[in-house]
Each structure stands twice: as structure tokens, then as C-alpha cells.
Design an enzyme around this catalytic site. Structure first.
Site, PDB file in Angstrom:
ATOM      1  N   GLU A 129       0.824  -1.207   0.000  1.00 38.61           N
ATOM      2  CA  GLU A 129       0.000   0.000   0.000  1.00 38.61           C
ATOM      3  C   GLU A 129       0.862   1.263   0.000  1.00 38.61           C
ATOM      4  O   GLU A 129       0.503   2.268  -0.612  1.00 38.61           O
ATOM      5  CB  GLU A 129      -0.926  -0.004   1.214  1.00 38.61           C
ATOM      6  CG  GLU A 129      -1.979  -1.097   1.202  1.00 38.61           C
ATOM      7  CD  GLU A 129      -3.063  -0.850   0.166  1.00 38.61           C
ATOM      8  OE1 GLU A 129      -2.772  -0.974  -1.034  1.00 38.61           O
ATOM      9  OE2 GLU A 129      -4.196  -0.526   0.565  1.00 38.61           O
ATOM     10  N   THR A 182      -5.321   6.831  -5.530  1.00 39.06           N
ATOM     11  CA  THR A 182      -5.378   7.097  -4.094  1.00 39.06           C
ATOM     12  C   THR A 182      -4.476   8.271  -3.722  1.00 39.06           C
ATOM     13  O   THR A 182      -4.843   9.123  -2.909  1.00 39.06           O
ATOM     14  CB  THR A 182      -4.957   5.846  -3.299  1.00 39.06           C
ATOM     15  OG1 THR A 182      -5.802   4.752  -3.682  1.00 39.06           O
ATOM     16  CG2 THR A 182      -5.082   6.085  -1.806  1.00 39.06           C
TER      17      THR A 182
END
Length: 308
Positions: A129, A182
Site C-alpha cells: 500500500e 489514491t
């Protein structure tokens, strides 16, 4: 075992009020991965099907996550080859990078004889991530690995707990076929929050957790309110406010932006209601000229699972 095939579920992060701390796992969609032992030390991405993603391990979230695991393992001879079948579109807001990261570390851990617990695997998956978004957040990888609803109580130290999942709770997700990165979605967020908004958000988070344990669907519905992130990020999603309003009129408990978007999720009590919400999503989006996919799913309480 010399090889293993796993299913890694998509996820809904934030769950309205729980920015960066609450997430849930879906039954569909999800990635599939074949992980094989290799005589060559380290990790190699042999192929990625369904998306144009790097094969270089240090630039691929699955590779980075496994590298973090192997570094902790301290076994210089351990080697693995990963083949990825991407069924979750990158930039969809339903945990594409998390699924790859989670599936890779769970699969490798199983081939190694499970030296790490599932909770320990979350930290390794978070490194994937970090590569994808610049932030090592856990609200997608935790439910992908553990299943169900999860809560990140703390990042320093990392402290994750599983939450109760009401058996009649269903999720409907619409994924407009546009990409919202993101990292870009994080850049537009305000760095300061009004105390009044913070208090309202905290109340919703606490009430949502209570509603899940009590299986109090009315309380869950009242708690699905985000007064901090959604007002800003919703401008990136076509017809967001109409979609949310129409879905609640159709019987949804409530919902919001899935992760950083552009996907939008709605929770419902029961499959029948969830499918009515899907029909409403279709009615709202069909005239817009934007390609989209709709998923109706139960909450996946298992997380990453072996399928071969």
C-alpha cells in the site's frame, strides 16, 4: 506444497465515517494469484493478467509486500514466483493494490508453513500500500487478510481488531470506469478539521461499531455519515449525490465512497434490498454515458482463501 492458488477479495475502506481505520471484505470481485516456490532466492512476478502492471518486484505491490515478509523471515534461500490475475481494476477504490498485497503474503506464508499469524501479515501487506499510494494504511489490507469488518485502533504501534459482521448485511458497489488514484485523492484532503466535525465523526464511528455488534440496522444506517472526507472527494465522482439519495430511497441503509473512489458502496439488510439498490444504481448511471460495473456481495468473513 510447491505451489498454491489463492483468492484475494476486494475491499471497501473507510466505510463512510471510518477514514483510514474501518474496512470490510467483499465476496466479489477479487484477484486470483498462483504462487510457486522457486530455487532462485527472492521474489519474481512472472505475469500479470488483466492489467498493465510492472513485473519488476520492487515496483509491484505484491512483490514489495513479499520482500518485506522475506526480510523479516531472514531466510536467504527462500524464493517465490507469483502469477497475478487482476479482476479488480487498479484505481477502482475497491482495494486493487490491497488484494494483490494481501494475497501474495498469505500465499507465501502458507507455503512457508505459516511462520506468521494473519495479523502479522497485515504489516507486510501495508508495504504494498505504501508503494501504491505513498501511505502504509491498513484499512484495505486488514479486512482482505482477516475477513469481515476490521478496525485499525492504532498505527503506532499497529493494533488491529476484527469487528462483528451481522449475518444479514449485504453490500452493493458501483464502479464507474474512471480512475481515481489514491495518491491524488489524498492530496485534495484538508489537513485541518473543525472540532465540531471531528466530534460528529467520532460519534458516528463509535455508533457504527456498536451497531455492528448489536446487529442494530437502524443504528448502522444513522452512523453511515462522513462529514470530513466525503464532501471533498465526492466532486470526483459523477452523480454521487443523486446516486446516494436514490439508493437510500430504494431501501439502502446508507453508504458512501469506497476507499478513495470512484466506486460507491451501499449497505443493505438482506439480499433482496441489495439487489433493488443495484437496480437503482443502474437507473442513475445508465443515462450518463459512463461505463460502469455493479457488484452485489455478502460480507466476506474469511478473507484471502485457498482455491487450488
Amino acid at each position: 506444497m510447491d505451489s498454491i492458488k489463492v483468492f484475494a477479495p476486494g475491499t471497501v475502506a473507510n466505510v463512510a465515517c471510518g477514514f483510514d481505520v474501518i474496512g470490510l471484505a467483499l465476496d466479489a470481485p477479487g484477484d486470483e494469484m498462483i504462487i510457486r516456490r522457486s530455487e532462485v532466492p527472492g521474489v519474481r512476478i512472472s505475469a500479470v493478467h488483466g492489467a498493465d502492471l510492472p513485473l519488476e518486484a520492487s515496483r509491484n505491490v505484491a512483490g514489495v509486500a513479499v520482500q518485506a515478509l522475506l526480510q523479516k523471515l531472514e531466510d536467504p534461500k527462500a524464493g517465490f514466483e507469483i502469477e497475478i490475475f487482476k479482476n479488480i481494476h487498479p484505481g477502482s477504490g475497491i482495494g486493487s493494490s490491497a488484494a494483490s498485497s494481501a494475497g501474495a503474503v498469505v500465499g507465501v506464508n502458507l507455503l512457508l508453513g505459516e511462520p506468521f499469524s494473519r495479523k502479522q501479515l497485515v504489516r507486510f501487506a501495508m508495504e504494498g500500500e505504501r508503494l501504491a499510494s505513498g501511505a502504509a494504511h491498513a484499512d484495505n489490507v486488514a479486512p482482505a487478510i482477516l475477513g469481515g469488518f476490521t478496525l485499525v485502533r492504532s498505527y503506532r504501534p499497529l493494533d488491529i481488531t476484527a469487528l462483528h459482521t451481522p449475518k444479514d448485511l449485504w453490500v452493493t458497489v458501483i464502479h464507474p470506469q474512471i480512475e481515481v488514484k489514491t495518491s491524488d485523492a489524498r492530496e485534495i484532503l484538508k489537513q485541518k478539521v473543525l472540532m465540531t466535525d471531528a466530534i460528529r465523526q467520532w460519534g458516528n464511528v463509535g455508533a457504527l461499531v456498536a451497531g455492528l455488534y448489536q446487529e442494530n440496522y437502524d443504528l448502522i444506517s444513522r452512523s453511515l455519515e462522513d462529514v470530513i472526507v466525503e464532501p471533498i472527494r465526492s466532486i470526483l465522482i459523477p452523480a454521487f449525490h443523486e446516486l446516494k439519495l436514490r439508493c437510500k430511497e430504494a431501501g439502502a441503509l446508507g453508504g458512501g465512497i469506497s476507499g478513495s473512489g470512484p466506486s460507491v458502496f451501499m449497505l443493505s439488510k438482506g439480499e433482496e434490498s441489495a439487489r433493488k439498490v443495484a437496480d437503482t444504481m443502474n437507473q442513475v448511471y445508465a443515462p450518463l454515458g459512463v461505463d460502469y460495473k455493479i457488484y452485489v456481495s455478502q460480507i466476506n468473513t474469511e478473507g484471502v482463501k485457498v482455491i487450488g
